[in-house]
Design a protein around this motif. Structure first.
Motif: not given
Length: 327
Positions: A179-182, A159-162
């Motif tokens: 990123s568990p969602e990804n 995942g990427l977060v700002p």
């Protein structure tokens, strides 16, 4: 680097002339050298001919011509010959053509390592469908597939977060994280889906050609692959690296930013797939092929006894419908 015609992938006219010259130059040089040598011998043995050549200063001219040929050979631009057994493919279709050729053998074996076997399934689909629709000479089909274990945290894909108040805007900075969602998206939409599709293809092959001994196994690796690796019949190996590409993914309850493991695409140049052949006459080429095969072989053997606690694929070995019904 070879120059190209505008709007065309082929070499331009100058390159074609140069290639033709390069092909004919050794023959021309050998022929002229043989002529000079023949004249020299004849001049020594036949006095009238020798006197005539000396009188016409042809021997001196022949020597000058020989020097000119050597100079011509030194300054002319002729590209070196391609190394046998090295493959450079600019398109996935060329890799698929190698798969089709490999499936003409009586003993077919495909080894693979990658993330979700998406590109492997794409390459296998056509030859397996041909096996499912026609009688073939193949007597054994073996698939050894290593995939990434997607049930543990990982940074890539992730995942990427700002990062900070400017993060996420144009030119802003991101932080990468798991990123568990990804990982769930990759498991459901790719790994599990591809495994079901591959098993269906193998079932069709078995129904049409039950005499073929088919074995297929998936092993999950904690070592995240940096590149896809394809090994065909333990003879040819093809490799292409994974890139990284930020993108937005929508689905499974919303949208989110990810750092994806993009395949080797046009962004990285024309050489998308590079391969080496064990049958090459070049020792270096054979050594490179064996190196990649031995690395895959070593990982495959280790993963025979090192298993994930919670596997993505709960049924990693293909079993024929007949065996499944009788067990």
């Amino acid at each position: 680097m070879t120059s190209r015609d505008p709007g065309n992938d082929g070499p331009n006219r100058l390159d074609r002339v140069r290639d033709t010259l390069g092909a004919w130059k050794p023959r021309i040089v050998r022929g002229l050298l043989a002529l000079v040598a023949l004249l020299g011998v004849a001049a020594e043995l036949i006095d009238p001919l020798g006197d005539m050549l000396k009188g016409q200063q042809l021997l001196g001219g022949s020597f000058a011509a020989l020097m000119a040929l050597i100079l011509f050979d030194a300054i002319s631009e002729s590209e070196p010959k391609e190394i046998s057994g090295v493959h450079v493919f600019a398109d996935r279709s060329e890799l698929h053509a190698e798969f089709r050729k490999a499936f003409n053998a009586r003993l077919v074996r495909v080894d693979f390592s990658g993330f979700t076997m998406q590109t492997l399934l794409d390459a296998l689909r056509e030859p397996l469908e041909r096996m499912a629709d026609h009688e073939v000479r193949t007597v054994e089909l073996k698939l050894c597939v290593i995939i990434a274990h997607l049930n543990l945290p990982m940074g890539l894909p992730g995942g990427l977060v700002p990062a900070g108040p400017q993060g996420g805007s144009q030119g802003g900075t991101f932080h990468f994280r798991d990123s568990p969602e990804n990982r769930r998206r990759m498991r459901v939409d790719f790994t599990e889906h591809n495994w079901r599709a591959l098993k269906e293809l193998l079932n069709r092959v078995h129904q049409r050609n039950p005499r073929i001994a088919i074995s297929c196994e998936i092993r999950e690796s904690p070592q995240l692959p940096e590149r896809k690796l394809y090994i065909l019949n333990q003879e040819c190996v093809f490799s292409t690296p994974y890139g990284i590409e930020p993108r937005t993914v929508t689905g499974h309850g919303g949208s989110y930013e990810i750092l994806d493991t993009e395949g080797f695409g046009p962004l990285y140049g024309r050489a998308r797939y590079i391969g080496w052949d064990l049958r090459s006459k070049s020792r270096s080429t054979r050594d490179i092929a064996e190196h990649h095969m031995e690395c895959h072989r070593n990982l495959w053997d280790k993963l025979g006894n090192i298993k994930p606690e919670h596997p993505v694929i709960v049924d990693p070995v293909w079993a024929s419908p007949d065996r499944g019904a009788s067990s």
